[in-house]
Design an enzyme around this catalytic site. Structure first.
Site, short mmCIF file in Angstrom:
data_model
loop_
_atom_site.label_atom_id
_atom_site.label_comp_id
_atom_site.label_asym_id
_atom_site.label_seq_id
_atom_site.Cartn_x
_atom_site.Cartn_y
_atom_site.Cartn_z
CE LYS A 1 -3.87 1.82 2.85
NZ LYS A 1 -4.77 1.46 3.95
CB SER B 1 -8.13 3.34 3.20
OG SER B 1 -7.28 2.65 4.10
CB SER C 1 -8.32 0.22 5.84
OG SER C 1 -9.02 1.43 5.80
N1 GLN Z 1 -13.20 3.40 6.92
C1 GLN Z 1 -12.46 3.68 8.11
C2 GLN Z 1 -12.07 5.13 8.15
O1 GLN Z 1 -12.30 5.82 7.21
C3 GLN Z 1 -11.28 2.76 8.23
C4 GLN Z 1 -10.02 3.28 7.66
C5 GLN Z 1 -8.82 2.43 7.91
O2 GLN Z 1 -8.92 1.34 8.48
N2 GLN Z 1 -7.67 2.96 7.55
O3 GLN Z 1 -11.54 5.60 9.12
#
Ligand code: GLN
Length: 470
Positions: free
Chosen positions: A76, A151, A175
């Site tokens: 990532k 994400s 994410s």
């Molecule tokens: N959807 C969650 C957020 O926007 C999780 C994001 C993540 O795990 N980096 O915070």
């Protein structure tokens, strides 16, 4: 292309297949799926060169192959890989190059893995659809009008579309598990502190954890074993020892709990509920015990998560000031306008929203009402969860309330998007390990199995056996 890590490695070691052939095939596949925007950059030349070197060294017997010899991995865009660009999907970091390897990356390289490219993600890992990235949205390989989740959406698509054997992502509130579910692959978030966060760009430091996505549970077990463990560069990494995650043994019967409130929740779609109930029946038919229990905090999970993570994010992101990293505005008159303009130009809407929310909940007048309350609520949640594990092996939970949505659906409605994190944030709030497992190869839905803190071995044992039996 079948993904079977053990089989692939044994073919390489017996000379039937070269690392170069493996990497070339994956690179070809990366090129085939360029329109999905899963990768920000493919490290084509470098990966092929490394493959060739590994082949040579092995052939000439000057190298004992590392444990991940032949393993092809995508990373990532928030993991530092020395000498490579890293932006966390943000304009503010465009032009910045890593000056060191994240500990997890270093450990992969030391065991002869090949890193094939960096994958797209929501800006600073804030989002659920990989649509807040400054590089534009990533598309779901099963249906290109849909988000792949986020994400770590690029990571999930890189695995879904067979461009690598395994992807590293990060999971602050789901994410890794949520995009894994939308893309029908396995996604695992280990316990907080199991893998060093050194070199992972911070979003919310007390929640962040590197996670793994693959179609092959053996690949997840093996890579986790390589990258887990204490790291002097990250004081929050755990010194607790860990067992052999990949060991195969006979299936065991487990005690599962699930929260009654989680399947009665109004946000849970009919399809997701049906699949979840089907899974309960299936587990019971296999001889496991599955019991519904009470859990009073389900509706507190998302608010607690968003108050604490935005608070931590507002502090973590203060370092991007136009002076030290990446983007610097040219239209400045003094140091204050340098900060303001650089940040205004460099950050996207979602990141700005969270910085403002985070500074608000930390501000003197509201600290007690929001931040302090959320911390107390986190403690209660953690205590309740620890208590469940005194009686049960695992907690069973849907991964997401519904499958992937159309790209752009939540642009003007972030709160509805936040609420869809209801089933994943629990593991990060309480620091426990969790894995999302697809129900099948097409529904875009998965279920989670969560274990007590540092019980990865048990979790992977269950995962390996369920997939062998399937
Ligand atoms: N959807 C969650 C957020 O926007 C999780 C994001 C993540 O795990 N980096 O915070």
């Amino acid at each position: 292309m079948m993904v079977n890590w053990k089989e692939t490695q044994s073919q390489i070691l017996s000379g039937k297949l070269s690392v170069f052939e493996v990497v070339s095939n994956y690179i070809k596949q990366c090129r085939n799926i360029e329109s999905l925007n899963a990768y920000i950059e493919i490290f084509e030349e470098e990966a092929l060169e490394r493959a060739q070197q590994l082949d040579e060294k092995y052939k000439n017997q000057i190298h004992t192959p590392g444990r991940l010899f032949g393993m092809v991995i995508s990373i990532k865009d928030n993991l530092n890989f020395k000498g490579h660009s890293i932006t966390a999907g943000s304009s503010i970091l465009k032009g910045y190059k890593s000056i060191y390897n994240a500990t997890a990356i270093q450990r992969l390289l030391d065991e002869d893995a090949i890193i094939i490219g960096r994958t797209n993600c929501d800006e600073f890992a804030m989002g659920s659809g990989t649509d807040t990235s400054c590089y534009g949205p990533t598309r779901n390989g099963d249906n290109t009008t849909l988000v792949p989740g986020g994400s770590s959406g690029g990571a999930a698509v890189s695995v879904q579309m067979n461009t690598c054997m395994l992807a590293l992502g990060s999971d602050t509130g789901g994410s890794v598990r949520q995009p894994a579910s939308f893309c029908n692959v396995i996604g695992m978030k280990p316990s907080y502190g199991r893998i060093s966060r050194y070199g992972l760009i911070a979003y919310a430091s007390s929640f962040d954890q590197i996670g793994l996505l693959s179609k092959d549970s053996n690949a997840i077990a093996e890579v986790l074993e390589v990258i887990a463990g204490h790291d002097p560069y990250d004081p929050t990494s755990s010194p607790l020892p860990f067992d052999h995650y990949g060991s195969e043994s006979t299936p065991e019967k487990y005690n599962f709990a699930y929260f009654k409130a989680s399947i009665d929740h109004p946000s849970l779609s009919r399809e997701s509920k049906k699949l979840f109930e089907g899974k309960i029946t299936e587990l019971m038919n296999e001889g496991h015990s599955v019991e519904a229990i009470e859990f009073d905090y389900l509706d507190y999970l998302v608010p607690t998560y968003y108050i604490l993570t935005t608070a931590e994010a507002s502090s973590n992101l203060s370092r991007y000031d136009g002076v030290r990293y990446g983007h610097r505005s040219t239209e400045v008159t003094d140091v204050e306008s340098l900060y303001k303009k650089s940040r205004s130009e460099g950050f996207g809407t979602e990141v700005k929203r969270r910085i403002i929310l985070g500074t608000f909940v930390l501000s003197e007048g509201y600290f007690d009402a929001y931040y302090k309350k959320a911390q107390a609520s986190r403690r209660l949640i953690k205590e309740a969860i620890d208590n469940v594990f005194t009686q049960y092996d695992f907690i069973l939970m849907p991964s997401t309330p519904h499958p992937a949505w159309t790209i752009g659906s939540f642009v003007n409605d972030p709160v509805t998007m936040y609420l869809s994190d209801i089933y994943t944030v629990l593991a990060n709030l309480s620091g426990i390990p969790a894995v999302s497992i697809p129900y099948d190869t097409k529904s875009g839905l998965g279920f989670q199995v969560m274990a007590a803190y540092m019980q990865e071995k048990k979790l992977l044992h269950f995962l390996n056996n369920i997939l062998i039996m399937a």
